[in-house]
Design a protein around this motif. Structure first.
Motif, PDB file in Angstrom:
ATOM      1  N   LEU A  72       0.857  -1.180   0.000  1.00 22.97           N
ATOM      2  CA  LEU A  72       0.000   0.000   0.000  1.00 22.97           C
ATOM      3  C   LEU A  72       0.893   1.230   0.000  1.00 22.97           C
ATOM      4  O   LEU A  72       1.950   1.227   0.645  1.00 22.97           O
ATOM      5  N   ASP A  73       0.492   2.261  -0.728  1.00 23.91           N
ATOM      6  CA  ASP A  73       1.279   3.491  -0.729  1.00 23.91           C
ATOM      7  C   ASP A  73       1.381   4.015   0.692  1.00 23.91           C
ATOM      8  O   ASP A  73       0.391   4.065   1.423  1.00 23.91           O
ATOM      9  N   GLY A  74       2.585   4.414   1.094  1.00 25.91           N
ATOM     10  CA  GLY A  74       2.809   4.976   2.423  1.00 25.91           C
ATOM     11  C   GLY A  74       3.335   6.383   2.321  1.00 25.91           C
ATOM     12  O   GLY A  74       3.572   6.895   1.213  1.00 25.91           O
ATOM     13  N   PRO A  75       3.557   7.044   3.456  1.00 26.68           N
ATOM     14  CA  PRO A  75       4.010   8.428   3.418  1.00 26.68           C
ATOM     15  C   PRO A  75       5.424   8.582   2.854  1.00 26.68           C
ATOM     16  O   PRO A  75       5.703   9.544   2.158  1.00 26.68           O
ATOM     17  N   ASP A  76       6.298   7.605   3.133  1.00 27.37           N
ATOM     18  CA  ASP A  76       7.687   7.699   2.671  1.00 27.37           C
ATOM     19  C   ASP A  76       8.082   6.554   1.751  1.00 27.37           C
ATOM     20  O   ASP A  76       8.943   6.706   0.904  1.00 27.37           O
ATOM     21  N   SER A  77       7.464   5.408   1.959  1.00 19.44           N
ATOM     22  CA  SER A  77       7.783   4.225   1.170  1.00 19.44           C
ATOM     23  C   SER A  77       6.569   3.296   1.208  1.00 19.44           C
ATOM     24  O   SER A  77       5.669   3.488   2.019  1.00 19.44           O
ATOM     25  N   PRO A  78       6.560   2.302   0.340  1.00 19.26           N
ATOM     26  CA  PRO A  78       5.408   1.384   0.342  1.00 19.26           C
ATOM     27  C   PRO A  78       5.280   0.653   1.683  1.00 19.26           C
ATOM     28  O   PRO A  78       6.276   0.354   2.345  1.00 19.26           O
ATOM     29  N   LEU A  79       4.037   0.382   2.070  1.00 18.98           N
ATOM     30  CA  LEU A  79       3.752  -0.362   3.293  1.00 18.98           C
ATOM     31  C   LEU A  79       3.608  -1.833   2.924  1.00 18.98           C
ATOM     32  O   LEU A  79       2.811  -2.182   2.060  1.00 18.98           O
ATOM     33  N   SER A  80       4.372  -2.682   3.588  1.00 16.88           N
ATOM     34  CA  SER A  80       4.355  -4.121   3.309  1.00 16.88           C
ATOM     35  C   SER A  80       3.134  -4.774   3.935  1.00 16.88           C
ATOM     36  O   SER A  80       2.630  -4.313   4.956  1.00 16.88           O
ATOM     37  N   PRO A  81       2.691  -5.875   3.339  1.00 17.16           N
ATOM     38  CA  PRO A  81       1.539  -6.574   3.916  1.00 17.16           C
ATOM     39  C   PRO A  81       1.896  -7.158   5.280  1.00 17.16           C
ATOM     40  O   PRO A  81       3.050  -7.469   5.551  1.00 17.16           O
ATOM     41  N   ARG A  82       0.906  -7.267   6.108  1.00 16.83           N
ATOM     42  CA  ARG A  82       1.095  -7.863   7.431  1.00 16.83           C
ATOM     43  C   ARG A  82       0.076  -8.981   7.577  1.00 16.83           C
ATOM     44  O   ARG A  82      -1.123  -8.756   7.395  1.00 16.83           O
ATOM     45  N   PRO A  83       0.535 -10.200   7.860  1.00 17.47           N
ATOM     46  CA  PRO A  83      -0.421 -11.306   7.990  1.00 17.47           C
ATOM     47  C   PRO A  83      -1.338 -11.112   9.192  1.00 17.47           C
ATOM     48  O   PRO A  83      -0.964 -10.500  10.191  1.00 17.47           O
ATOM     49  N   ILE A  84      -2.536 -11.641   9.079  1.00 11.74           N
ATOM     50  CA  ILE A  84      -3.524 -11.569  10.154  1.00 11.74           C
ATOM     51  C   ILE A  84      -3.461 -12.879  10.935  1.00 11.74           C
ATOM     52  O   ILE A  84      -3.563 -13.958  10.356  1.00 11.74           O
ATOM     53  N   GLN A  86      -4.879 -15.789  12.919  1.00 11.83           N
ATOM     54  CA  GLN A  86      -6.179 -16.464  12.842  1.00 11.83           C
ATOM     55  C   GLN A  86      -7.047 -15.873  11.726  1.00 11.83           C
ATOM     56  O   GLN A  86      -8.241 -15.603  11.908  1.00 11.83           O
ATOM     57  N   ALA A  87      -6.445 -15.657  10.578  1.00 14.63           N
ATOM     58  CA  ALA A  87      -7.133 -15.028   9.443  1.00 14.63           C
ATOM     59  C   ALA A  87      -8.369 -15.805   9.007  1.00 14.63           C
ATOM     60  O   ALA A  87      -9.333 -15.207   8.533  1.00 14.63           O
ATOM     61  N   GLU A  88      -8.361 -17.110   9.170  1.00 17.67           N
ATOM     62  CA  GLU A  88      -9.512 -17.913   8.725  1.00 17.67           C
ATOM     63  C   GLU A  88     -10.786 -17.547   9.480  1.00 17.67           C
ATOM     64  O   GLU A  88     -11.887 -17.700   8.958  1.00 17.67           O
ATOM     65  N   SER A  89     -10.650 -17.020  10.696  1.00 20.35           N
ATOM     66  CA  SER A  89     -11.846 -16.635  11.458  1.00 20.35           C
ATOM     67  C   SER A  89     -12.160 -15.139  11.319  1.00 20.35           C
ATOM     68  O   SER A  89     -13.095 -14.652  11.946  1.00 20.35           O
ATOM     69  N   LEU A  90     -11.392 -14.443  10.501  1.00 14.99           N
ATOM     70  CA  LEU A  90     -11.599 -13.000  10.307  1.00 14.99           C
ATOM     71  C   LEU A  90     -11.674 -12.656   8.821  1.00 14.99           C
ATOM     72  O   LEU A  90     -10.789 -12.001   8.273  1.00 14.99           O
ATOM     73  N   PRO A  91     -12.726 -13.062   8.140  1.00 14.40           N
ATOM     74  CA  PRO A  91     -12.827 -12.687   6.728  1.00 14.40           C
ATOM     75  C   PRO A  91     -13.016 -11.174   6.610  1.00 14.40           C
ATOM     76  O   PRO A  91     -13.503 -10.529   7.519  1.00 14.40           O
ATOM     77  N   GLY A  92     -12.588 -10.654   5.489  1.00 17.13           N
ATOM     78  CA  GLY A  92     -12.800  -9.226   5.236  1.00 17.13           C
ATOM     79  C   GLY A  92     -11.773  -8.320   5.875  1.00 17.13           C
ATOM     80  O   GLY A  92     -11.977  -7.112   5.925  1.00 17.13           O
ATOM     81  N   VAL A  93     -10.647  -8.869   6.346  1.00 16.60           N
ATOM     82  CA  VAL A  93      -9.631  -8.040   7.013  1.00 16.60           C
ATOM     83  C   VAL A  93      -8.302  -8.166   6.283  1.00 16.60           C
ATOM     84  O   VAL A  93      -7.882  -9.260   5.917  1.00 16.60           O
ATOM     85  N   ARG A  94      -7.647  -7.021   6.073  1.00 10.79           N
ATOM     86  CA  ARG A  94      -6.281  -6.964   5.525  1.00 10.79           C
ATOM     87  C   ARG A  94      -5.507  -5.962   6.356  1.00 10.79           C
ATOM     88  O   ARG A  94      -6.095  -5.039   6.936  1.00 10.79           O
ATOM     89  N   ALA A  95      -4.184  -6.112   6.405  1.00 15.38           N
ATOM     90  CA  ALA A  95      -3.351  -5.186   7.177  1.00 15.38           C
ATOM     91  C   ALA A  95      -2.029  -4.965   6.471  1.00 15.38           C
ATOM     92  O   ALA A  95      -1.546  -5.820   5.713  1.00 15.38           O
ATOM     93  N   TRP A  96      -1.442  -3.803   6.754  1.00 13.96           N
ATOM     94  CA  TRP A  96      -0.134  -3.442   6.239  1.00 13.96           C
ATOM     95  C   TRP A  96       0.703  -2.900   7.389  1.00 13.96           C
ATOM     96  O   TRP A  96       0.184  -2.260   8.310  1.00 13.96           O
ATOM     97  N   ALA A  97       1.998  -3.162   7.327  1.00 17.06           N
ATOM     98  CA  ALA A  97       2.913  -2.735   8.379  1.00 17.06           C
ATOM     99  C   ALA A  97       3.177  -1.242   8.271  1.00 17.06           C
ATOM    100  O   ALA A  97       3.572  -0.743   7.221  1.00 17.06           O
ATOM    101  N   ALA A  98       2.930  -0.531   9.362  1.00 16.92           N
ATOM    102  CA  ALA A  98       3.213   0.897   9.459  1.00 16.92           C
ATOM    103  C   ALA A  98       3.642   1.161  10.895  1.00 16.92           C
ATOM    104  O   ALA A  98       3.397   0.358  11.786  1.00 16.92           O
ATOM    105  N   SER A  99       4.307   2.265  11.102  1.00 17.16           N
ATOM    106  CA  SER A  99       4.769   2.596  12.453  1.00 17.16           C
ATOM    107  C   SER A  99       4.102   3.897  12.880  1.00 17.16           C
ATOM    108  O   SER A  99       3.966   4.805  12.071  1.00 17.16           O
TER     109      SER A  99
END
Length: 185
Positions: A72-84, A86-99
């Motif tokens: 995902l576009d970030g303020p300074d560099s692209p944001l990498s994906p972050r795994p969820i 227990q993702a199988e019990s949380l459909p509809g959720v995505r995350a990206w690493a940011a600080s």
């Protein structure tokens, strides 16, 4: 013959110089060790609290999640994906690493209670968003909820993440989900 400084005058001159050298040494040491710089974003599995998401497994959310980019576009560099975690019990959720906090997208949420006929909406790249902060005097994260699509989509990010993640997600939402009238009560 050179003039000798009296001990009090010599001390008065030497102390500020010694202080300046000490402060400079501390600053250089801190810079080399990275003290005072924000830590890198966590990229490990993210534990996400389950929330009511009645439409998370809908075809609309499935299509949106499939269309989201790996990064995902970030303020300074692209944001990498972050795994969820227990993702199988949380459909509809995505995350990206940011600080200091991750960027989290949830699809299929119920209509937000805060949405009213007088709610101010923010339009970004053709998508209308309801903006909600965390309620702190100085907010640390903000959520944007797309309110003009067949499903409600929330994007939560740190306040200092800038507008790039919201713009990037707005483009994907606009291209994936058809616009609908905002349902206010």
């Amino acid at each position: 013959m050179p003039t000798r400084l009296s001990p009090p005058v010599a001390i008065a001159i030497a102390l500020p110089l010694l202080l300046a050298v000490t402060v400079a040494a501390i600053a250089i040491t801190a810079r080399v060790r990275g003290i005072g710089e924000p830590p890198p974003p966590d990229t490990g599995p993210l534990a996400v609290a389950p929330v009511e998401s009645p439409d998370a497994s809908s075809p609309e959310c499935t299509a949106l999640l499939a269309a989201l980019p790996e990064q995902l576009d970030g303020p300074d560099s692209p944001l990498s994906p972050r795994p969820i975690a227990q993702a199988e019990s949380l459909p509809g959720v995505r995350a990206w690493a940011a600080s200091p906090r991750p960027v989290v997208l949830r699809c299929g949420l119920p209509r937000p209670a805060e949405l009213s006929p007088t709610s101010p909406l923010l339009e970004v790249n053709g998508v209308r968003w309801l903006q909600l902060d965390d309620g702190l005097p100085e907010p640390v994260q903000v959520s944007y909820i797309a309110v003009d699509r067949p499903v409600y989509v929330a994007l939560t990010l740190p306040v200092d993440a800038g507008s790039a993640p919201l713009q990037h997600v707005s483009d994907v939402v606009r291209e994936t989900l058809p616009a609908t009238a905002v349902a206010v009560r």
